[in-house]
Design an enzyme around this catalytic site. Sequence first.
Site, mmCIF file in Angstrom:
data_model
loop_
_atom_site.group_PDB
_atom_site.id
_atom_site.type_symbol
_atom_site.label_atom_id
_atom_site.label_comp_id
_atom_site.label_asym_id
_atom_site.label_seq_id
_atom_site.Cartn_x
_atom_site.Cartn_y
_atom_site.Cartn_z
ATOM 1 N N GLU A 99 31.697 14.923 21.482
ATOM 2 C CA GLU A 99 31.578 16.082 20.455
ATOM 3 C C GLU A 99 30.354 16.592 20.310
ATOM 4 O OE1 GLU A 99 34.247 14.981 17.090
ATOM 5 O OE2 GLU A 99 35.804 14.860 18.453
ATOM 6 N N ARG B 276 35.419 38.763 32.009
ATOM 7 C CA ARG B 276 36.400 39.511 32.989
ATOM 8 C C ARG B 276 37.762 39.344 32.855
ATOM 9 N NH1 ARG B 276 32.931 37.047 37.873
ATOM 10 N NH2 ARG B 276 32.702 35.698 36.097
ATOM 11 N N LYS C 90 37.664 49.078 45.620
ATOM 12 C CA LYS C 90 37.572 47.577 45.963
ATOM 13 C C LYS C 90 39.136 47.126 45.395
ATOM 14 C CE LYS C 90 35.771 43.914 43.042
ATOM 15 N NZ LYS C 90 34.736 43.397 42.488
ATOM 16 N N THR D 270 30.083 34.956 42.908
ATOM 17 C CA THR D 270 30.061 34.341 44.407
ATOM 18 C C THR D 270 29.544 35.148 45.267
ATOM 19 O OG1 THR D 270 32.267 35.428 45.052
ATOM 20 C CG2 THR D 270 32.548 33.298 43.853
HETATM 21 C C1 R5P Z 1 34.337 42.400 38.885
HETATM 22 O O1 R5P Z 1 35.142 43.283 38.409
HETATM 23 C C2 R5P Z 1 33.016 42.295 38.601
HETATM 24 O O2 R5P Z 1 32.445 43.642 38.041
HETATM 25 C C3 R5P Z 1 32.129 41.912 39.580
HETATM 26 O O3 R5P Z 1 32.188 42.709 40.646
HETATM 27 C C4 R5P Z 1 32.495 40.507 40.106
HETATM 28 O O4 R5P Z 1 32.538 39.647 38.965
HETATM 29 C C5 R5P Z 1 31.559 40.116 41.024
HETATM 30 O O5 R5P Z 1 32.169 38.670 41.480
HETATM 31 P P1 R5P Z 1 31.855 38.164 42.948
HETATM 32 O O6 R5P Z 1 30.174 37.980 43.088
HETATM 33 O O7 R5P Z 1 32.472 36.623 42.781
HETATM 34 O O8 R5P Z 1 32.462 39.044 43.845
#
Ligand code: R5P
Length: 299
Positions: free
Chosen positions: A36, A95, A190, A222
């Site tokens: 903790e 997010r 996207k 990522t």
């Molecule tokens: C998602 O809608 C955010 O705006 C970023 O585009 C996203 O978190 C990027 O994550 P990653 O680098 O894993 O694709």
Amino acid sequence: MLTVIGYPNYWLAKVIASKLKAIEIDVYDKVFPDGELYVRLANPERVALNKVVIVSTFYPEQEKRILKTMLLIDAAKNNNPSKLIALIPYLAYSRQDKVFLPGEPVSACLIMKLLKNAGVDVLLTVDVHSSRVLECFNGLSVNVMISDLLVKHALRYLNNPVVIAPDKGALERASLPAKTHGLDYDYLEKHRDRVTGEVSYSPREINVRGRDIIIVDDIISTGGTIAESSRMLLKKGANRVIVAASHGLLVGEAIKKLESAGVLKVILADTLGLRHEHKLIEYVDITDKLIEELNKVIA
Ligand code: R5P
């Protein structure tokens, strides 16, 4: 009088305290044998009837940082500050700002409620994933937009670029700096598979042939989003691609992914509790902008 309380060893707290000519209170922290967390303000008497700024950020080790920040807020609140302001440049969990699949929590909203209920009067953050999240705070909040500063830095390297948002939701992040600097802007279509997390793009009429590009996003995690969009734009005949992002988490092989997708540079703001050292990465100092916004809420 103004008092600053920083998340233990977070460099930004010292900078903010010195620029605001405030007293910074030391924080004693430890972990109990059972795991903790414990914090104690070294000079709690410096909180009473003062305006207090708690400076923290929620990455890395999100859960630990969130909980320890809540403990700091509670410790401060128990000593009667006249106003408690939290400066948290990176809000983790932002997010998950809605129920995408049945049965999910709205994590972003929960974090806002926790901050409010712990005693934060005013919340200052940087480029939160979606400003809708801040409605859950239910109090005064400021979302400091910095994409104009990031794009200004990228302009050192590019010739009359097009500013591109990697998805429609991020269009404002691209349109704001584009308007400030007199540049063209557009967005990509996207899609993210909610289960695998994989990113793909739908074809969309967009004229980037022979043009330099700045892709603007809030978070690079990522690197999948930016790598895919950079590849696509270069395939469409774009000249050079630079990325400008507010929060560079850059987990795992993210940098390698960006490099092999042809990204020339990654321009980031220094919003986290860590910095990545790599030839592709350049950090932009946003502390003056934070001070400007802090001064407004302190007044
Ligand atoms: C998602 O809608 C955010 O705006 C970023 O585009 C996203 O978190 C990027 O994550 P990653 O680098 O894993 O694709």
